[in-house]
Design an enzyme around this catalytic site. Structure first.
Site, PDB file in Angstrom:
ATOM      1  N   ALA A  10       4.238   8.362  -9.267  1.00 55.94           N
ATOM      2  CA  ALA A  10       5.618   8.010  -9.624  1.00 55.94           C
ATOM      3  C   ALA A  10       6.648   8.790  -8.829  1.00 55.94           C
ATOM      4  CB  ALA A  10       5.829   8.241 -11.121  1.00 55.94           C
ATOM      5  N   ARG A  15      10.470  14.238   0.775  1.00 61.07           N
ATOM      6  CA  ARG A  15      10.230  14.926   2.039  1.00 61.07           C
ATOM      7  C   ARG A  15       9.626  14.025   3.118  1.00 61.07           C
ATOM      8  NH1 ARG A  15       6.910  19.787  -0.418  1.00 61.07           N
ATOM      9  NH2 ARG A  15       6.766  18.277  -2.124  1.00 61.07           N
ATOM     10  N   GLY A  81       8.582  15.027 -14.190  1.00 63.36           N
ATOM     11  CA  GLY A  81       7.503  15.979 -13.931  1.00 63.36           C
ATOM     12  C   GLY A  81       6.129  15.380 -14.182  1.00 63.36           C
ATOM     13  N   ASN A 221       2.987  15.535   1.971  1.00 63.07           N
ATOM     14  CA  ASN A 221       4.380  15.527   1.541  1.00 63.07           C
ATOM     15  C   ASN A 221       5.346  15.125   2.632  1.00 63.07           C
ATOM     16  OD1 ASN A 221       4.111  16.417  -1.219  1.00 63.07           O
ATOM     17  ND2 ASN A 221       3.384  18.331  -0.338  1.00 63.07           N
ATOM     18  N   ASN A 350     -14.894 -20.159  33.409  1.00 60.82           N
ATOM     19  CA  ASN A 350     -14.311 -19.022  34.104  1.00 60.82           C
ATOM     20  C   ASN A 350     -12.784 -19.170  34.119  1.00 60.82           C
ATOM     21  OD1 ASN A 350     -15.035 -16.696  36.153  1.00 60.82           O
ATOM     22  ND2 ASN A 350     -13.268 -17.808  36.930  1.00 60.82           N
ATOM     23  N   SER A 378      -6.552 -19.603  39.673  1.00 61.17           N
ATOM     24  CA  SER A 378      -5.543 -18.588  39.356  1.00 61.17           C
ATOM     25  C   SER A 378      -4.170 -19.215  39.163  1.00 61.17           C
ATOM     26  CB  SER A 378      -5.472 -17.578  40.500  1.00 61.17           C
ATOM     27  OG  SER A 378      -6.709 -16.933  40.613  1.00 61.17           O
ATOM     28  N   ALA A 396      -5.916 -23.929  41.612  1.00 62.77           N
ATOM     29  CA  ALA A 396      -4.960 -22.813  41.495  1.00 62.77           C
ATOM     30  C   ALA A 396      -3.537 -23.353  41.458  1.00 62.77           C
ATOM     31  CB  ALA A 396      -5.131 -21.857  42.673  1.00 62.77           C
TER      32      ALA A 396
HETATM   33  C1  UD1 Z   1       1.816  20.114  -8.686  1.00 57.69           C
HETATM   34  C2  UD1 Z   1       1.398  21.175  -9.700  1.00 57.69           C
HETATM   35  C3  UD1 Z   1       1.092  22.500  -8.973  1.00 57.69           C
HETATM   36  C4  UD1 Z   1       0.024  22.250  -7.920  1.00 57.69           C
HETATM   37  C5  UD1 Z   1       0.422  21.125  -6.979  1.00 57.69           C
HETATM   38  C6  UD1 Z   1      -0.759  20.771  -6.094  1.00 57.69           C
HETATM   39  C7  UD1 Z   1       2.685  20.644 -11.713  1.00 57.69           C
HETATM   40  C8  UD1 Z   1       3.808  21.018 -12.585  1.00 57.69           C
HETATM   41  N1  UD1 Z   1       2.480  21.398 -10.640  1.00 57.69           N
HETATM   42  O1  UD1 Z   1       3.005  20.556  -8.072  1.00 57.69           O
HETATM   43  O2  UD1 Z   1       0.639  23.460  -9.887  1.00 57.69           O
HETATM   44  O3  UD1 Z   1      -0.199  23.465  -7.195  1.00 57.69           O
HETATM   45  O4  UD1 Z   1       0.770  19.932  -7.717  1.00 57.69           O
HETATM   46  O5  UD1 Z   1      -0.404  19.837  -5.119  1.00 57.69           O
HETATM   47  O6  UD1 Z   1       1.982  19.696 -11.994  1.00 57.69           O
HETATM   48  N2  UD1 Z   1       4.506  12.793 -10.056  1.00 57.69           N
HETATM   49  C9  UD1 Z   1       4.767  11.802 -10.959  1.00 57.69           C
HETATM   50  N3  UD1 Z   1       5.894  11.884 -11.740  1.00 57.69           N
HETATM   51  C10 UD1 Z   1       6.750  12.950 -11.635  1.00 57.69           C
HETATM   52  C11 UD1 Z   1       6.462  13.973 -10.711  1.00 57.69           C
HETATM   53  C12 UD1 Z   1       5.329  13.869  -9.941  1.00 57.69           C
HETATM   54  O7  UD1 Z   1       4.007  10.825 -11.069  1.00 57.69           O
HETATM   55  O8  UD1 Z   1       7.754  12.972 -12.361  1.00 57.69           O
HETATM   56  C13 UD1 Z   1       3.316  12.643  -9.217  1.00 57.69           C
HETATM   57  C14 UD1 Z   1       3.660  12.619  -7.740  1.00 57.69           C
HETATM   58  O9  UD1 Z   1       3.862  11.296  -7.299  1.00 57.69           O
HETATM   59  C15 UD1 Z   1       2.432  13.256  -7.100  1.00 57.69           C
HETATM   60  C16 UD1 Z   1       1.902  14.189  -8.183  1.00 57.69           C
HETATM   61  O10 UD1 Z   1       2.495  13.776  -9.400  1.00 57.69           O
HETATM   62  O11 UD1 Z   1       1.442  12.299  -6.800  1.00 57.69           O
HETATM   63  C17 UD1 Z   1       2.234  15.651  -7.907  1.00 57.69           C
HETATM   64  O12 UD1 Z   1       3.642  15.807  -7.859  1.00 57.69           O
HETATM   65  P1  UD1 Z   1       4.323  16.882  -6.951  1.00 57.69           P
HETATM   66  O13 UD1 Z   1       5.786  16.828  -7.158  1.00 57.69           O
HETATM   67  O14 UD1 Z   1       3.828  16.788  -5.561  1.00 57.69           O
HETATM   68  O15 UD1 Z   1       3.762  18.220  -7.620  1.00 57.69           O
HETATM   69  P2  UD1 Z   1       3.990  19.656  -7.125  1.00 57.69           P
HETATM   70  O16 UD1 Z   1       5.367  20.079  -7.418  1.00 57.69           O
HETATM   71  O17 UD1 Z   1       3.525  19.774  -5.737  1.00 57.69           O
END
Ligand code: UD1
Ligand code: MG
Length: 430
Positions: A10, A15, A81, A221, A350, A378, A396
């Site tokens: 999600a 980046r 998150g 990323n 050919n 050709s 040709a």
């Molecule tokens: C997360 C971990 C961290 C770990 C790292 C490894 C948490 C809080 N932290 O951090 O400990 O070292 O991964 O790569 O979990 N995603 C969602 N919804 C959201 C946010 C993220 O689906 O709201 C998905 C992203 O698409 C991705 C995955 O979760 O596939 C990880 O998200 P990302 O933001 O990369 O996590 P990190 O901050 O790197």
């Protein structure tokens, strides 16, 4: 199979600096998310993908290629998150493996290692020289205590080089209990999935660290990460095909799509690119040739040949600067400089240098059919739709715009003139 898989996809992927959602960026011709789904499909029959950013677009791409997957929409405004992503997700098996959609290098073996044993939580852990950006795993007496995100670490915790790789296999009942209890009381005001570890430890549950290879668990990323991940993936693909008997000259310079396949004794020279679902059987592909979604059997291509999608070459020789598109060639020689599009050409024919099939009139595409033992001189234009029967000679320079009957010669040519001493008159006389 008694494990469910949830793939988190999600996140926005800011980046990547791209309008394409991060998880749809490709590694070896296949999107990162599809790599994750394929790995998950090998171990589970209950797969849920969590979406939010550009959800409709990602879901429709998945549905075009896979059946039976479940989707869950994250309420990312209210519950941001990785923990927020899991809110409301239902899985049917006793254990649930949580994967990230941006880790295209994970193998089935590593997923199996993570699902092994009977701990309440198995979590992936890596030792890194530079732990920057990762959640730190606090381990006491060989047992995991908690995961602390970098932004929430104190100075001592920041020094920890044991980090969370971000993949977990969790007892589903515990997951269902802890997810609603997560809070966002942290530096990023996000719901952290990682907090379930501390919750489990506090209740005396077993949390087992599974040490994994950094290479497989590196998240992508940025476009730099994407390029590095593809290099690793390419090396794996080529190693497997070389073990299976494909010869490669300077393999580091060769690109092979993850969907391409080889059979029999094949040779790929340096700079060759095999794209899409190409199938190459007992053939030699020479320097800097490109093959896209085509079937090449007992044939030679290149150097610098280009075979575009839906072509089928059998017992055929294609030389330098020859482009073939959506054509079937059986027992044909086209040694130099030609365009063969929407054509079917039969045994013993050919194709001379500079032959062009004029297959497009600006509105529609038309077919060219060329029979057996045809000799095409050709610099000829074959204006489609047209049929040239067996045993024909095309002189040709001819423009073929009518069908040619078996056994004939076709010639269209302006008579040549010579004018004596014209050079001297033109350049030297005042
Ligand atoms: C997360 C971990 C961290 C770990 C790292 C490894 C948490 C809080 N932290 O951090 O400990 O070292 O991964 O790569 O979990 N995603 C969602 N919804 C959201 C946010 C993220 O689906 O709201 C998905 C992203 O698409 C991705 C995955 O979760 O596939 C990880 O998200 P990302 O933001 O990369 O996590 P990190 O901050 O790197
Ligand atoms: Mg993040």
């Amino acid at each position: 199979m008694s494990i469910s898989v949830v793939i988190l996809a999600a996140g926005q992927g800011t980046r990547m600096k791209s309008t394409l959602p991060k998880v749809l960026h490709k590694i070896s011709g296949k999107s990162m998310l599809f790599h994750a789904i394929d790995a998950a499909s090998e171990i589970s029959d209950d797969i849920t993908v969590v979406l939010y950013h550009q959800a409709a677009r990602i879901q429709s791409e998945i549905e075009a290629s896979y059946e039976g997957l479940h989707f869950h929409m994250q309420d990312a405004k209210k519950y941001p998150g990785t923990g927020g992503a899991m809110k409301g997700v239902q899985t049917k098996n006793e254990r649930t493996l949580i994967l990230n959609g941006d880790m295209p290098l994970i193998t089935k073996d590593s997923l199996l290692a993570l699902t092994d044993g009977d701990s309440d939580i198995n979590m992936s852990v890596i030792q890194l020289e530079d732990p920057t950006g990762y959640g730190r795993v606090i381990i006491e007496n060989e047992a995991v205590r908690e995961i602390v995100e970098q932004k929430d670490c104190n100075e001592v915790q920041l020094l920890t080089k044991t980090v969370n790789a971000g993949i977990y296999a969790v007892n589903t009942a515990l997951l269902e209990k802890y997810i609603p209890e997560l809070s966002n009381n942290n530096a990023q005001a996000e719901y952290y999935l990682t907090d379930i570890v501390k919750m489990a430890v506090d209740e005396g549950k077993s949390v087992h660290p599974v040490y994994v290879e950094e290479e497989e668990f590196k998240g992508v990323n940025s476009k730099l990460d994407l390029a590095h991940a593809e290099e690793i993936h390419q090396r794996r693909i080529k190693t497997e095909w070389m073990k299976a008997g494909v010869s490669m000259r300077l393999p580091e310079t060769i690109y092979i799509d993850s969907r391409a396949t080889f059979e029999g004794e094949c040779m790929l020279e340096n700079g060759v690119s095999i794209q899409g679902t190409s199938h190459i059987i007992a053939s030699h592909i020479k320097t800097h040739s490109v093959i896209e979604d085509s079937h090449i059997e007992n044939s030679h291509v290149g150097p610098m040949g280009r075979i575009r999608p839906n072509s089928k070459l059998i017992d055929t020789h294609i030389g330098n600067f020859v482009e073939v598109k959506k054509s079937t060639l059986t027992g044909v020689k086209a040694g130099h400089l030609a365009y063969i599009g929407d054509a079917s050409i039969d045994e013993g024919t050919n194709i001379g240098a500079g032959m062009i099939t004029c297959n497009y009139d600006g509105k529609n595409k038309y077919k060219t059919t060329i029979g057996k033992n045809v000799f095409i001189g050709s610099d000829t234009q074959i204006v489609a739709p047209v049929t040239i029967e067996d045993d024909v000679i095309i002189a040709a320079g001819t423009t073929v715009n009518k069908d040619v009957k078996k056994g004939s010669l076709a010639i269209s040519r302006t008579e040549m003139k010579t004018i004596k001493n014209f050079f001297y008159k033109f350049f030297t006389e005042k």
